[in-house]
Design a protein around this motif. Structure first.
Motif, mmCIF file in Angstrom:
data_model
loop_
_atom_site.group_PDB
_atom_site.id
_atom_site.type_symbol
_atom_site.label_atom_id
_atom_site.label_comp_id
_atom_site.label_asym_id
_atom_site.label_seq_id
_atom_site.Cartn_x
_atom_site.Cartn_y
_atom_site.Cartn_z
ATOM 1 N N LYS A 5 45.338 -57.405 36.375
ATOM 2 C CA LYS A 5 45.052 -56.046 35.920
ATOM 3 C C LYS A 5 43.966 -56.052 34.825
ATOM 4 O O LYS A 5 43.035 -55.243 34.861
ATOM 5 C CB LYS A 5 46.335 -55.406 35.396
ATOM 6 N N ASP A 6 44.065 -56.993 33.884
ATOM 7 C CA ASP A 6 43.072 -57.077 32.809
ATOM 8 C C ASP A 6 41.692 -57.422 33.366
ATOM 9 O O ASP A 6 40.686 -56.855 32.960
ATOM 10 C CB ASP A 6 43.474 -58.144 31.777
ATOM 11 N N ASP A 8 40.576 -56.959 36.392
ATOM 12 C CA ASP A 8 40.103 -55.806 37.172
ATOM 13 C C ASP A 8 39.524 -54.733 36.257
ATOM 14 O O ASP A 8 38.387 -54.290 36.429
ATOM 15 C CB ASP A 8 41.287 -55.257 37.997
ATOM 16 N N THR A 9 40.280 -54.376 35.249
ATOM 17 C CA THR A 9 39.828 -53.265 34.397
ATOM 18 C C THR A 9 38.658 -53.675 33.497
ATOM 19 O O THR A 9 37.927 -52.831 33.019
ATOM 20 C CB THR A 9 40.986 -52.703 33.530
ATOM 21 N N THR A 10 38.488 -54.993 33.312
ATOM 22 C CA THR A 10 37.354 -55.465 32.512
ATOM 23 C C THR A 10 36.068 -55.502 33.336
ATOM 24 O O THR A 10 34.998 -55.192 32.836
ATOM 25 C CB THR A 10 37.635 -56.877 31.953
ATOM 26 N N ALA A 13 34.153 -51.226 37.638
ATOM 27 C CA ALA A 13 33.886 -49.910 37.060
ATOM 28 C C ALA A 13 35.123 -49.027 37.226
ATOM 29 O O ALA A 13 35.798 -49.076 38.260
ATOM 30 C CB ALA A 13 32.680 -49.277 37.747
ATOM 31 N N GLY A 14 35.385 -48.234 36.220
ATOM 32 C CA GLY A 14 36.658 -47.516 36.177
ATOM 33 C C GLY A 14 36.736 -46.262 37.027
ATOM 34 O O GLY A 14 37.143 -45.201 36.544
ATOM 35 N N THR A 15 36.402 -46.342 38.299
ATOM 36 C CA THR A 15 36.426 -45.138 39.137
ATOM 37 C C THR A 15 37.796 -44.870 39.749
ATOM 38 O O THR A 15 37.997 -43.837 40.367
ATOM 39 C CB THR A 15 35.401 -45.229 40.288
ATOM 40 N N TYR A 16 38.718 -45.806 39.609
ATOM 41 C CA TYR A 16 40.039 -45.602 40.213
ATOM 42 C C TYR A 16 41.138 -45.635 39.161
ATOM 43 O O TYR A 16 41.141 -46.506 38.290
ATOM 44 C CB TYR A 16 40.337 -46.692 41.257
ATOM 45 N N ALA A 17 42.057 -44.687 39.273
ATOM 46 C CA ALA A 17 43.242 -44.711 38.431
ATOM 47 C C ALA A 17 44.319 -45.438 39.234
ATOM 48 O O ALA A 17 45.065 -44.839 39.986
ATOM 49 C CB ALA A 17 43.689 -43.289 38.098
ATOM 50 N N ARG A 18 44.351 -46.757 39.132
ATOM 51 C CA ARG A 18 45.260 -47.541 39.976
ATOM 52 C C ARG A 18 46.690 -47.469 39.464
ATOM 53 O O ARG A 18 46.930 -47.353 38.258
ATOM 54 C CB ARG A 18 44.832 -49.005 40.005
ATOM 55 N N ASP A 20 50.225 -49.420 38.729
ATOM 56 C CA ASP A 20 50.398 -50.699 38.053
ATOM 57 C C ASP A 20 51.086 -51.740 38.949
ATOM 58 O O ASP A 20 52.178 -52.212 38.639
ATOM 59 C CB ASP A 20 51.224 -50.455 36.767
#
Ligand SMILES: *Cc1c(COP(=O)(O)O)cnc(C)c1O
Length: 391
Positions: A5-6, A8-10, A13-18, A20
């Motif tokens: 998760k870290d 991925d989010t690093t 690009a933050g286009t998806y609200a995945r 958890d």
């Protein structure tokens, strides 16, 4: 060590609200996360995994093709592409097709065919395409223009001109918007992303009639409704209309990106050499897999989809907080009261069921091969979540 998760989010690009969850592997409608927890999948990767996860026949075809010939470009003939095109045309009754890699790209192709058909026959100034309010046709700049939802029409200006939005199920509004500039009408038969809203059959038939009278092309976007999802290979079969262009993607892929633009006799020759193209479209691996999907779309499969869809609807309607169930076959939207769909999805993930939302609806798009037992178990869990919900 960074978690997945870290990382991925690093780095993505933050286009998806995945949600958890890190999913690792699956089998048919069951999928597992990195801790080994099992989920019943009622999403099919948003209507993609028609045959579920790791379908043996599909895996074998894809692996065999990957080991022989993965990609050669569209400069050469290949067996998987030709074979899939033949099967898809024969099964749908359409004349010809060309391949793309996604739903948006298939719709782009359809838009190009419609505009060129009109250009060839009527020359300039007949380029407008009417789509419906609340529709969804993709994320490219042109398909965003086609999409009839205002919140998609920001940040990326200027959008492609030439799209007009008519109110769904309102034939008077459609007639008012048709003029000498109109070259096509593009519709989803069930607005998927818009909240699983089926069009009325009478309206669709009137639109088709209007198109015939005015030599306007009827484009049906079956990216989500196609490939058995609603109980027929394509949903238009249940609306008694014959579209000029049908776009297909999601469920054809079963996990590999593929799209297709199906053309009838009116438009089969509109695009010639050099008019359109794609590097990856019709990729042999994607086509080999899609052929397995189509091979499995026999009458028994379609009948089962209808039956499971009816069961799904009936069970849902008995549940607390459920007001209405829309859709056809295994494409269903659930209207809830006193709970929000997103909260229900999160609670269901906790309990081992994956579900979707569509606007404020809860949405089911399970693999078409989900077993009655898997579906029942998913519904039992949802029922329990809804029954014990603290309002
Ligand atoms: C998903 C969808 C698209 C876009 O498909 P992508 O593969 O995401 O480009 C277009 N139209 C409809 C009806 C869809 O459901």
């Amino acid at each position: 060590m960074m978690s997945i998760k870290d990382i991925d989010t690093t780095y993505i690009a933050g286009t998806y609200a995945r949600y958890d969850v890190v999913l690792t592997h699956g089998k048919n409608a069951l999928v597992y996360d990195e801790t080994g927890k099992e989920y019943i999948d009622c999403t099919a990767g948003i209507g993609v995994n028609s045959l579920g996860f790791a379908n043996k026949e599909w895996v074998d075809a894809v692996c065999k093709q990957a080991s022989e010939l993965a990609h050669v470009s569209n400069l050469y003939y290949t067996t998987p592409g030709a074979t899939l095109a033949k099967t898809l045309c024969e099964k749908s009754g359409m004349k010809r097709l060309f391949f793309a890699n996604s739903g948006a790209e298939a719709n782009e192709g359809a838009i190009k065919v419609a505009r060129k058909y009109s250009y060839d026959k009527y020359q300039n100034d007949r380029f407008e395409i009417i789509t419906l309010v609340n529709s969804f046709h993709g994320r490219t700049v042109t398909t965003l223009s086609a999409t009839g939802q205002d919140h998609f029409h920001q940040y990326f200006d200027p959008f492609t001109p030439g799209f007009v939005h008519a109110i769904a199920n309102d034939i008077m509004d459609m007639k008012a918007k048709v003029n000498e500039k109109t070259c096509a009408i593009m519709i989803e038969l069930i607005q998927g992303e818009g909240g699983v809203l089926p069009l009325e059959k009478k309206y669709v038939k009137e639109v088709a009639k209007l198109c015939k009278e005015r030599d306007i092309l009827l484009i049906v976007d079956e990216v989500q409704t196609g490939i058995g999802r609603t109980g027929t290979l394509y949903a238009y079969e249940q609306f008694d209309v014959s579209p000029d262009i049908v776009t297909s993607a999601k469920g054809l892929g079963n996990g590999f990106p593929i799209g297709a633009v199906l053309l009838n006799e009116k438009v089969e020759y509109v695009l010639g050499a050099g008019d359109h193209g794609t590097t990856f479209g019709g990729n042999p691996i994607a086509c080999a897999g899609a052929s397995v999907v189509l091979k499995n779309m026999n009458q028994k499969m379609l009948d089962d989809i209808v039956e499971k869809g009816e069961y799904l609807k009936k069970r849902l309607l008995t549940m607390k907080h459920v007001v209405q169930v829309n859709g056809m076959g295994l494409m269903r939207g659930v209207v809830l009261e006193n709970v929000t769909a997103k909260d229900v999805v999160v609670a269901c993930i906790e309990r081992g069921v994956l579900l979707l939302t569509a606007k404020d609806k809860l949405r089911f798009l399970p693999p078409l091969t989900i077993t009655k037992t898997e579906l029942k178990k998913a519904l039992d869990i949802l029922e329990d979540v809804l029954t014990t919900w603290e309002v």
